[in-house]
Design an enzyme around this catalytic site. Sequence first.
Site, PDB file in Angstrom:
ATOM      1  N   ASP A  44       0.799  -1.236   0.000  1.00 18.44           N
ATOM      2  CA  ASP A  44       0.000   0.000   0.000  1.00 18.44           C
ATOM      3  C   ASP A  44       0.825   1.276   0.000  1.00 18.44           C
ATOM      4  O   ASP A  44       0.286   2.353  -0.268  1.00 18.44           O
ATOM      5  CB  ASP A  44      -0.968   0.020   1.194  1.00 18.44           C
ATOM      6  CG  ASP A  44      -2.149  -0.921   0.998  1.00 18.44           C
ATOM      7  OD1 ASP A  44      -2.228  -1.584  -0.050  1.00 18.44           O
ATOM      8  OD2 ASP A  44      -2.989  -0.992   1.911  1.00 18.44           O
ATOM      9  N   GLU A 120      -8.753   1.883   4.831  1.00 19.41           N
ATOM     10  CA  GLU A 120      -9.063   2.307   6.194  1.00 19.41           C
ATOM     11  C   GLU A 120      -8.578   3.721   6.497  1.00 19.41           C
ATOM     12  O   GLU A 120      -8.896   4.267   7.558  1.00 19.41           O
ATOM     13  CB  GLU A 120      -8.472   1.304   7.193  1.00 19.41           C
ATOM     14  CG  GLU A 120      -9.178  -0.053   7.203  1.00 19.41           C
ATOM     15  CD  GLU A 120      -8.690  -1.018   6.121  1.00 19.41           C
ATOM     16  OE1 GLU A 120      -8.029  -0.563   5.157  1.00 19.41           O
ATOM     17  OE2 GLU A 120      -8.959  -2.223   6.230  1.00 19.41           O
ATOM     18  N   HIS A 175      -8.476  -6.781  -2.219  1.00 17.82           N
ATOM     19  CA  HIS A 175      -7.308  -6.609  -1.354  1.00 17.82           C
ATOM     20  C   HIS A 175      -6.391  -7.801  -1.584  1.00 17.82           C
ATOM     21  O   HIS A 175      -6.818  -8.942  -1.429  1.00 17.82           O
ATOM     22  CB  HIS A 175      -7.728  -6.555   0.119  1.00 17.82           C
ATOM     23  CG  HIS A 175      -6.555  -6.530   1.048  1.00 17.82           C
ATOM     24  ND1 HIS A 175      -5.888  -5.372   1.375  1.00 17.82           N
ATOM     25  CD2 HIS A 175      -5.900  -7.526   1.689  1.00 17.82           C
ATOM     26  CE1 HIS A 175      -4.891  -5.664   2.184  1.00 17.82           C
ATOM     27  NE2 HIS A 175      -4.857  -6.954   2.386  1.00 17.82           N
TER      28      HIS A 175
HETATM   29 ZN   LIG Z   1      -3.428  -3.022  -0.445  1.00 16.76          ZN
END
Ligand SMILES: [Zn+2]
Length: 260
Positions: A44, A120, A175
């Site tokens: 990420d 998130e 994801h």
């Molecule tokens: Zn990710």
Amino acid sequence: MTGAPLMAEMTWPEIEAAGRAGAVALWSVGSTEQHGPHLPVSVDHLLPVELSLRIAEHVHVVIPPPQPFGNRSHPLSGGGQGFPGTTSLRASTLITVVRDVVGELARTFDRIALVNWHAENVNLLYEGVELARESGGMDGVTVLVVDRVWNAFADAELDFLFADAGGFPGWAAEHAALVETSLMLALRPDLVREERIADDAAADSPFYELLPAPPSHVPVSGVLARASKGSREKGERLAAMLVERLAGALRDGLGAPPAP
Ligand SMILES: [Zn+2]
């Protein structure tokens, strides 16, 4: 060397000159979070930095060190906090980090862009930027926030990704799955354990979350949808689309100058 886009490799006079020339400080905010048995926990923040390096070929940017820790992982969008290596911040900590870093960047750059890559973190970047603005010292500074990068595309533009993969599973379940696997195969193939790519999903993926999460909400592998139809070709095509949209956003939203 002048014009190097990674801020960590630049000297302060080079950074100062870039700020004076109108360069955008292009900051990636990600996470350190499990991404299945085939991708590293750094996906990420690695992916938006790799995209930033490509964006730097088109518009003038300086890339500060990425924010490697994100808000706590949710079971239905990241597997939750149970996996080894998933290392997270509470929301208030991340908001404070964003506030402080943006305030610091604003001493040198009057154009700042934040790209979030972790579901998130949504809304927390905006909040941190607002707190930085309330703290003062940001007159004449404009900040662009990309909270949900996939909003850059109409659904039909991404059909090519899922046409042979049984359809789009929804962004929460995407994801460590097809999209991130494809982008990693294109941008950081050295870090993909290709022999370990697997398809998985939570046994149960309702529209609500339960705390504590039942085991049926957390797949053992950490992969939340099909990853096996990911490919380097899909990743290259998607990366080019992302670079085009994000570079366009920096030009349209911030008046970013062309790459030097
Ligand atoms: Zn990710």
